[in-house]
Design a protein around this motif. Structure first.
Motif, PDB file in Angstrom:
ATOM      1  N   LYS A 150       9.564   5.171  -2.751  1.00 55.11           N
ATOM      2  CA  LYS A 150       8.600   4.168  -3.222  1.00 55.11           C
ATOM      3  C   LYS A 150       9.203   3.304  -4.321  1.00 55.11           C
ATOM      4  O   LYS A 150       8.992   2.085  -4.356  1.00 55.11           O
ATOM      5  CB  LYS A 150       7.324   4.865  -3.703  1.00 55.11           C
ATOM      6  CG  LYS A 150       6.538   5.513  -2.573  1.00 55.11           C
ATOM      7  CD  LYS A 150       5.337   6.303  -3.096  1.00 55.11           C
ATOM      8  CE  LYS A 150       4.614   6.981  -1.949  1.00 55.11           C
ATOM      9  NZ  LYS A 150       3.461   7.790  -2.415  1.00 55.11           N
TER      10      LYS A 150
ATOM     11  N   TYR B 292       2.882   1.418  -3.625  1.00 51.88           N
ATOM     12  CA  TYR B 292       2.074   1.646  -4.823  1.00 51.88           C
ATOM     13  C   TYR B 292       0.876   2.556  -4.580  1.00 51.88           C
ATOM     14  O   TYR B 292       0.085   2.780  -5.504  1.00 51.88           O
ATOM     15  CB  TYR B 292       1.603   0.301  -5.388  1.00 51.88           C
ATOM     16  CG  TYR B 292       2.733  -0.509  -5.977  1.00 51.88           C
ATOM     17  CD1 TYR B 292       3.199  -0.253  -7.254  1.00 51.88           C
ATOM     18  CD2 TYR B 292       3.349  -1.515  -5.240  1.00 51.88           C
ATOM     19  CE1 TYR B 292       4.251  -0.985  -7.801  1.00 51.88           C
ATOM     20  CE2 TYR B 292       4.403  -2.255  -5.777  1.00 51.88           C
ATOM     21  CZ  TYR B 292       4.845  -1.982  -7.053  1.00 51.88           C
ATOM     22  OH  TYR B 292       5.885  -2.690  -7.583  1.00 51.88           O
ATOM     23  N   GLY B 293       0.714   3.092  -3.377  1.00 57.51           N
ATOM     24  CA  GLY B 293      -0.381   4.011  -3.096  1.00 57.51           C
ATOM     25  C   GLY B 293      -1.735   3.331  -3.158  1.00 57.51           C
ATOM     26  O   GLY B 293      -2.650   3.845  -3.807  1.00 57.51           O
TER      27      GLY B 293
ATOM     28  N   ASP C  42      -1.327  13.501   0.225  1.00 59.23           N
ATOM     29  CA  ASP C  42      -1.260  12.181  -0.392  1.00 59.23           C
ATOM     30  C   ASP C  42      -0.718  11.151   0.591  1.00 59.23           C
ATOM     31  O   ASP C  42      -1.193  10.012   0.644  1.00 59.23           O
ATOM     32  CB  ASP C  42      -0.376  12.220  -1.639  1.00 59.23           C
ATOM     33  CG  ASP C  42      -1.073  12.854  -2.840  1.00 59.23           C
ATOM     34  OD1 ASP C  42      -2.325  12.901  -2.845  1.00 59.23           O
ATOM     35  OD2 ASP C  42      -0.373  13.292  -3.774  1.00 59.23           O
ATOM     36  N   ASP C  43       0.304  11.547   1.385  1.00 59.80           N
ATOM     37  CA  ASP C  43       0.839  10.640   2.402  1.00 59.80           C
ATOM     38  C   ASP C  43      -0.241  10.247   3.402  1.00 59.80           C
ATOM     39  O   ASP C  43      -0.372   9.075   3.785  1.00 59.80           O
ATOM     40  CB  ASP C  43       1.999  11.302   3.155  1.00 59.80           C
ATOM     41  CG  ASP C  43       3.211  11.573   2.274  1.00 59.80           C
ATOM     42  OD1 ASP C  43       3.439  10.806   1.324  1.00 59.80           O
ATOM     43  OD2 ASP C  43       3.922  12.558   2.550  1.00 59.80           O
TER      44      ASP C  43
ATOM     45  N   ASP D 215       8.679   9.831  -3.760  1.00 54.75           N
ATOM     46  CA  ASP D 215       8.501   8.950  -4.911  1.00 54.75           C
ATOM     47  C   ASP D 215       9.713   8.039  -5.104  1.00 54.75           C
ATOM     48  O   ASP D 215       9.565   6.872  -5.496  1.00 54.75           O
ATOM     49  CB  ASP D 215       8.256   9.768  -6.179  1.00 54.75           C
ATOM     50  CG  ASP D 215       6.864  10.401  -6.197  1.00 54.75           C
ATOM     51  OD1 ASP D 215       5.985   9.924  -5.453  1.00 54.75           O
ATOM     52  OD2 ASP D 215       6.669  11.373  -6.955  1.00 54.75           O
TER      53      ASP D 215
ATOM     54  N   THR E  55       0.826  -1.204   0.000  1.00 54.91           N
ATOM     55  CA  THR E  55       0.000   0.000   0.000  1.00 54.91           C
ATOM     56  C   THR E  55       0.859   1.252   0.000  1.00 54.91           C
ATOM     57  O   THR E  55       0.518   2.255  -0.643  1.00 54.91           O
ATOM     58  CB  THR E  55      -0.961   0.023   1.201  1.00 54.91           C
ATOM     59  OG1 THR E  55      -0.216   0.021   2.418  1.00 54.91           O
ATOM     60  CG2 THR E  55      -1.903  -1.161   1.181  1.00 54.91           C
ATOM     61  N   PHE E  56       2.000   1.223   0.696  1.00 51.15           N
ATOM     62  CA  PHE E  56       2.895   2.373   0.706  1.00 51.15           C
ATOM     63  C   PHE E  56       3.606   2.517  -0.636  1.00 51.15           C
ATOM     64  O   PHE E  56       3.670   3.613  -1.217  1.00 51.15           O
ATOM     65  CB  PHE E  56       3.923   2.233   1.836  1.00 51.15           C
ATOM     66  CG  PHE E  56       4.912   3.369   1.902  1.00 51.15           C
ATOM     67  CD1 PHE E  56       4.601   4.545   2.553  1.00 51.15           C
ATOM     68  CD2 PHE E  56       6.157   3.257   1.304  1.00 51.15           C
ATOM     69  CE1 PHE E  56       5.502   5.599   2.615  1.00 51.15           C
ATOM     70  CE2 PHE E  56       7.074   4.297   1.352  1.00 51.15           C
ATOM     71  CZ  PHE E  56       6.740   5.470   2.012  1.00 51.15           C
TER      72      PHE E  56
ATOM     73  N   GLN F  20      -2.763   7.845   1.883  1.00 57.01           N
ATOM     74  CA  GLN F  20      -2.202   6.513   1.734  1.00 57.01           C
ATOM     75  C   GLN F  20      -2.117   5.796   3.075  1.00 57.01           C
ATOM     76  O   GLN F  20      -2.351   4.585   3.158  1.00 57.01           O
ATOM     77  CB  GLN F  20      -0.827   6.603   1.079  1.00 57.01           C
ATOM     78  CG  GLN F  20      -0.893   7.006  -0.394  1.00 57.01           C
ATOM     79  CD  GLN F  20       0.464   7.149  -1.023  1.00 57.01           C
ATOM     80  OE1 GLN F  20       1.458   6.619  -0.539  1.00 57.01           O
ATOM     81  NE2 GLN F  20       0.540   7.888  -2.133  1.00 57.01           N
TER      82      GLN F  20
END
Length: 380
Positions: A227, A190-191, A290-291, A224, A187-188, A294
């Motif tokens: 990730k 790939y969002g 966004d963080d 990014d 989940t982290f 997520q």
């Protein structure tokens, strides 16, 4: 003892004709004692609090833990009611709260960063008595924007069963995770929400790992780039293979409440921390919207979460709520039903009251990952 992170805390409060607020201007210092039951190695920490006025007649405070250096993070707004003073520090999940003495030379109060408040009394310093504040370490240079980093060194260890908490910590050129499942990592990286992961074996949701690593290139990676590094690690150490599809899913949208955002703008250009001290106690440092979306979808809520705030930048905040029995499935937990006398509101109320956002139910087309192959991680 929960470590007091050093920090510069940019905090503001309207001065007007408030004599107490004006009398706070100056340099304050005191010693934070280890709490009862702390390990023998725990040490006292000298704290310096500098309070000044800005050109806009606002209070601005700077807090230093001088035995830990001079690096700093912004915090929340100063509250002054009569002689009572409160300074929250969202980026490290701490709060100083106390009372100004009648002579204006002593602040008597406590520091709270975890379950147990610790006494922290501050006295007004003079040029002769003031403690020296060390120079903060230089910030690491950012990694080149076009870099495609991998982990130079990475360790993956099964989490200790009795270790509380769960989260990701990005600190300059190091990354660490605590009590994270492969579902959390996906989940982290790939969002995603867990509902967007299809065809995974049961252990992906339950086996927990602690991961630490650093990049193979120079400079501090962006969010990014972290990730990308984690995606490569999952493919290498977990033998992950998948394909993508589109599905309509029920989601939560994060929007701005009528009050507007109530978070403190961070001076960091990277995510420092976004973790739970306990269930329903979230600390954000240098976190974007966004963080936050997520994290909610990866650990807390039962459906994907989309960021519709339109708010750019990064923020420091704390968010405290009483979880219900349907939250935190992403961490493999099921809280009990909330009691009638719960100390904190539910999440949907708390997010509006404390940080000025809203969670709204809707539907949206979302990408899903269909797992074709995955294995338990290889040895370090």
């Amino acid at each position: 003892m929960r470590k007091l992170l050093l920090g510069i805390i940019a905090v503001t409060a309207f001065l007007g004709s408030n004599a107490v607020a004006q009398s706070l201007v100056g340099s304050w210092q005191g010693t934070l004692q280890p709490p009862p039951g702390a390990p023998a190695a725990a040490k006292e920490l000298r704290i310096v609090l500098k309070i000044a006025t800005t050109d806009a007649d606002m209070l601005k405070a700077t807090l230093y833990s001088i035995d830990q250096g001079g690096q700093g993070i912004p915090g929340g707004a100063i509250t002054v009611q009569g002689k009572a003073v409160k300074i929250p520090v969202p980026g490290i999940g701490g709060t100083w709260e106390g009372t100004l003495s009648n002579d204006g030379n002593t602040l008597t109060g406590t520091w709270t960063q975890g379950p147990a408040p610790m006494p922290l009394n501050l006295v007004r310093a003079t040029a002769q008595t003031a403690w020296a504040i060390p120079e903060p370490p230089a910030k690491p240079k950012p990694m080149a924007a076009d870099a495609n980093p991998s982990f130079e060194v990475a360790t993956i260890k099964p989490s200790k069963p009795d270790t509380p908490g769960m989260g990701f910590r990005l600190n300059g050129v190091t990354m660490s995770t605590l009590n994270t499942t492969l579902s959390n990592l996906l989940t982290f990286a790939y969002g995603l929400h867990a509902r967007q992961i299809i065809g995974a074996p049961e252990w992906v949701e339950h086996d927990k790992y602690d991961i630490s690593g650093k990049p193979d290139g120079e400079g501090a990676p962006s969010a990014d780039q972290w990730k990308i590094m984690l995606q490569k690690l999952l493919a290498d150490r977990f033998q992950l293979k998948f394909h993508r599809e589109q599905k309509e899913l029920a989601v939560y949208a994060i929007t701005v409440a009528k009050t507007g955002p109530k978070m403190t703008k961070s001076d960091s250009d990277v995510l420092r921390t976004l973790s739970f001290r306990q269930l329903g106690a979230l600390v954000g440092g240098g976190a974007s919207m966004d963080d936050l979306a997520q994290l909610f979808q990866g650990a807390v809520l039962d459906r994907p979460v989309v960021n519709q705030t339109g708010i750019p930048g990064r923020f420091d905040f704390t968010l405290n709520w009483t979880p219900d029995e349907f939250q935190f499935s992403g961490m493999g937990m099921k809280p009990p039903p909330p009691p009638e006398n719960a100390p904190n509101p539910d999440l949907f109320t708390a997010i509006q009251q404390q940080i000025g956002l809203k969670l709204e139910s809707t539907k949206a087309q979302k990408e899903v990952l269909v797992i074709d192959r995955v294995e338990k991680p290889s040895e370090n």
